[in-house]
Design an enzyme around this catalytic site. Structure first.
Site, short mmCIF file in Angstrom:
data_model
loop_
_atom_site.label_atom_id
_atom_site.label_comp_id
_atom_site.label_asym_id
_atom_site.label_seq_id
_atom_site.Cartn_x
_atom_site.Cartn_y
_atom_site.Cartn_z
N GLU A 1 3.51 4.28 -0.29
CA GLU A 1 4.35 4.88 -1.35
C GLU A 1 5.06 6.10 -0.76
OE1 GLU A 1 1.83 5.86 -4.64
OE2 GLU A 1 1.06 3.80 -4.80
N LEU B 1 0.83 -1.20 0.00
CA LEU B 1 0.00 0.00 0.00
C LEU B 1 0.88 1.26 0.00
CD1 LEU B 1 -2.91 1.19 0.39
CD2 LEU B 1 -2.57 0.94 2.85
N ARG C 1 -3.63 -4.77 12.94
CA ARG C 1 -3.15 -4.05 14.14
C ARG C 1 -3.13 -4.96 15.36
NH1 ARG C 1 -6.40 1.20 12.03
NH2 ARG C 1 -4.68 1.85 10.69
N GLU D 1 1.43 -0.54 10.14
CA GLU D 1 -0.02 -0.80 10.29
C GLU D 1 -0.71 0.43 10.91
OE1 GLU D 1 -1.72 -3.79 9.55
OE2 GLU D 1 -0.01 -5.10 9.15
N GLY D 2 -0.24 1.61 10.53
CA GLY D 2 -0.75 2.87 11.08
C GLY D 2 0.10 3.27 12.26
C1 LIG Z 1 9.45 -2.09 9.21
C2 LIG Z 1 8.33 -1.56 8.36
C3 LIG Z 1 7.57 -2.46 7.60
C4 LIG Z 1 6.54 -1.98 6.78
N1 LIG Z 1 5.81 -2.86 6.02
C5 LIG Z 1 4.85 -2.39 5.18
C6 LIG Z 1 4.13 -3.29 4.31
O1 LIG Z 1 4.32 -4.50 4.34
N2 LIG Z 1 3.22 -2.77 3.45
C7 LIG Z 1 2.96 -1.43 3.38
O2 LIG Z 1 2.13 -1.03 2.59
N3 LIG Z 1 3.61 -0.54 4.20
C8 LIG Z 1 4.56 -1.00 5.08
N4 LIG Z 1 5.24 -0.13 5.90
C9 LIG Z 1 4.98 1.30 5.80
C10 LIG Z 1 4.17 1.82 6.98
O3 LIG Z 1 2.86 1.34 6.94
C11 LIG Z 1 4.27 3.35 6.95
O4 LIG Z 1 5.60 3.67 7.31
C12 LIG Z 1 3.29 4.01 7.91
O5 LIG Z 1 1.99 3.91 7.44
C13 LIG Z 1 3.62 5.49 8.15
O6 LIG Z 1 3.76 6.15 6.94
P1 LIG Z 1 5.07 7.04 6.64
O7 LIG Z 1 6.26 6.25 7.06
O8 LIG Z 1 5.00 7.47 5.22
O9 LIG Z 1 4.98 8.27 7.60
P2 LIG Z 1 4.14 9.61 7.38
O10 LIG Z 1 2.74 9.30 7.02
O11 LIG Z 1 4.91 10.50 6.49
O12 LIG Z 1 4.15 10.19 8.85
C14 LIG Z 1 5.32 10.79 9.44
C15 LIG Z 1 5.00 11.13 10.88
O13 LIG Z 1 3.90 12.04 10.93
C16 LIG Z 1 2.86 11.48 11.73
N5 LIG Z 1 1.57 11.84 11.16
C17 LIG Z 1 1.14 11.58 9.91
N6 LIG Z 1 -0.10 12.05 9.73
C18 LIG Z 1 -0.46 12.62 10.90
C19 LIG Z 1 -1.63 13.30 11.35
N7 LIG Z 1 -2.69 13.48 10.56
N8 LIG Z 1 -1.64 13.79 12.61
C20 LIG Z 1 -0.58 13.59 13.44
N9 LIG Z 1 0.57 12.96 13.07
C21 LIG Z 1 0.61 12.49 11.82
C22 LIG Z 1 3.09 10.01 11.74
O14 LIG Z 1 2.58 9.40 12.89
C23 LIG Z 1 4.59 9.93 11.71
O15 LIG Z 1 5.09 10.07 13.01
C24 LIG Z 1 6.25 -0.58 6.75
C25 LIG Z 1 7.01 0.30 7.54
C26 LIG Z 1 8.02 -0.17 8.35
C27 LIG Z 1 8.80 0.81 9.20
#
Ligand SMILES: Cc1cc2nc3c(=O)[nH]c(=O)nc-3n(C[C@H](O)[C@H](O)[C@H](O)COP(=O)(O)OP(=O)(O)OC[C@H]3O[C@@H](n4cnc5c(N)ncnc54)[C@H](O)[C@@H]3O)c2cc1C
Length: 370
Positions: free
Chosen positions: A120, A118, A236, A354-355
């Site tokens: 990007e 999911l 989750r 997972e969020g």
């Molecule tokens: C080890 C690992 C494995 C993963 N595996 C998968 C997978 O299998 N499939 C997949 O699709 N994804 C995967 N992910 C991605 C993961 O789901 C995302 O990293 C996650 O959803 C957060 O997105 P981001 O890293 O782009 O952070 P961002 O969305 O850019 O957020 C950055 C920071 O801002 C905060 N933030 C964002 N929006 C808000 C808001 N509205 N209000 C307050 N704070 C906010 C966040 O909490 C975070 O602290 C993985 C990530 C990791 C680290």
């Protein structure tokens, strides 16, 4: 609601504990051996109905499995949690009969590893902002785009991939597709160098004119976002179980450390005992949150708030437990190969995927302020 595990759950917990303690390794390579052993015992398909080759166990049994294996190797824990909660359940919940019979027996039997794509570069917490495109062509779709941080990228056999037909439609433009390893146009990057969970390969997943037959679209066109969000509750709770395993591992290590010191004539300070008591109590509270969320999910009762609370509370606890235990153990725990350091680094990642836990707080607040 009963507040103790049933006899069946206790027996299964013991079985998983023995499997984790006696059969799993904690090396630094992709945990192929652990996965193979799990597959041989039918653990790839624990909560999958027997008619599709699974074990027909309930959701709590699967949660106990993730908890126990994460105590020994949290990387194996996340691979199995992703494989089951967001790698196999999409097919079970949304697949056509043809898709189910084609993929689920392999996923449940350990022949295929499942994954979920999911995220990007511009779509993490705001998943609806994804830009991977799915253009309808004769007989199917052409997918173009790049997913990031995909657990089991390059290792998995079946990916549920989310792409949009039209970004201006927002979440209503998103559909889900079943993508198989080896399809022309699909390439996985090298594993990211992460601070923790390094045995679990997390990679980029690039799609260039990747043709997907129409029979590999999961659900109706435009329902992909709903599918993704509906899976995250179960996902989750699985990550919360991973946090339980990690927090328990930190506590077990530290208790063993102090028992060892006691055998050598050193008596732990009262302040140390208080910290251990606090951690043990919080861990029991955390367990109740996770098992309750799992029980609600099993009963088909909405558990959005409970799953978010479990994920947030337990993964925060896993980080603080590892950190407090490093404080208590002092110098030996500062060595980079000390298990507590690994637990801390592994636990940190569980707060993000997972969020993120900030997003969980938003979801919980939304529910309680309704
Ligand atoms: C080890 C690992 C494995 C993963 N595996 C998968 C997978 O299998 N499939 C997949 O699709 N994804 C995967 N992910 C991605 C993961 O789901 C995302 O990293 C996650 O959803 C957060 O997105 P981001 O890293 O782009 O952070 P961002 O969305 O850019 O957020 C950055 C920071 O801002 C905060 N933030 C964002 N929006 C808000 C808001 N509205 N209000 C307050 N704070 C906010 C966040 O909490 C975070 O602290 C993985 C990530 C990791 C680290």
């Amino acid at each position: 609601m009963p507040f103790a595990l049933s006899d069946h759950h206790r027996i299964k917990r013991e079985e998983f504990r023995q499997f984790a303690d006696l059969e799993m390794d904690t090396g630094d390579h992709f945990p192929r051996d652990n996965l193979q052993k799990a597959a041989q015992r039918g653990y790839y398909g624990l909560p999958i109905p027997k008619e599709y080759g699974g074990q027909g166990e309930d959701f709590l049994t699967y949660i106990l499995f993730v908890e126990e294996i994460s105590r020994i190797c949290a990387s194996t824990g996340v691979i199995m949690a992703v494989h089951t909660s967001v790698g196999t359940f999409p097919l079970l919940y949304f697949g056509t009969e043809q898709q189910k019979t084609r993929y689920i027996p392999g996923l449940a039997g350990g022949e295929f590893l499942g994954a979920f794509a999911l995220t990007e570069a511009g779509a993490g917490s705001d998943a609806a902002a994804l830009s991977t495109t799915a253009v309808a062509v004769d007989g199917g779709y052409l997918l173009n785009g790049c997913k990031l941080f995909i657990t089991s990228g390059g290792e998995a056999d079946v990916y549920t991939v989310f792409a949009t037909a039209d970004r201006s439609l927002g979440r209503k433009g998103i559909s889900a597709f079943l993508v198989e390893k080896g399809m022309a146009g699909l390439t996985a990057g090298n594993p990211e160098k992460k601070m923790g969970l390094n045995r679990s390969h997390t990679t980029e997943l690039r799609m260039e004119d990747l043709f997907i037959p129409a029979s590999n679209r999961l659900g109706e066109e435009g329902t992909g976002f709903t599918i993704a969000m509906s899976l995250l509750d179960g996902g989750r709770i699985g990550i919360a179980a991973q946090g339980l395993g990690l927090a328990q591992a930190s506590l077990d290590y530290t208790i063993a450390h102090f028992k060892d010191l006691e055998a050598k004539g050193y008596k732990a300070e009262q302040s140390t005992c208080f910290i251990l008591a606090d951690l043990a109590a919080r861990l029991e509270a955390a367990r109740l949150l996770v098992y309750r969320a799992a029980a609600l999910k099993e009963m088909g009762i909405s558990c959005l708030k409970e799953a978010s609370m479990a994920k947030m509370f337990v993964t925060d606890l896993a980080v603080s437990a590892a950190s407090r235990c490093i404080d208590l153990c002092g110098r030996p725990a500062a060595a980079s190969d000390n298990p507590l350091t690994r637990y801390l680094c592994d636990a940190k990642a569980t707060q993000i995927y997972e969020g993120s836990n900030q997003v969980q707080r938003i979801l919980i607040a939304r529910e309680i302020l309704k």
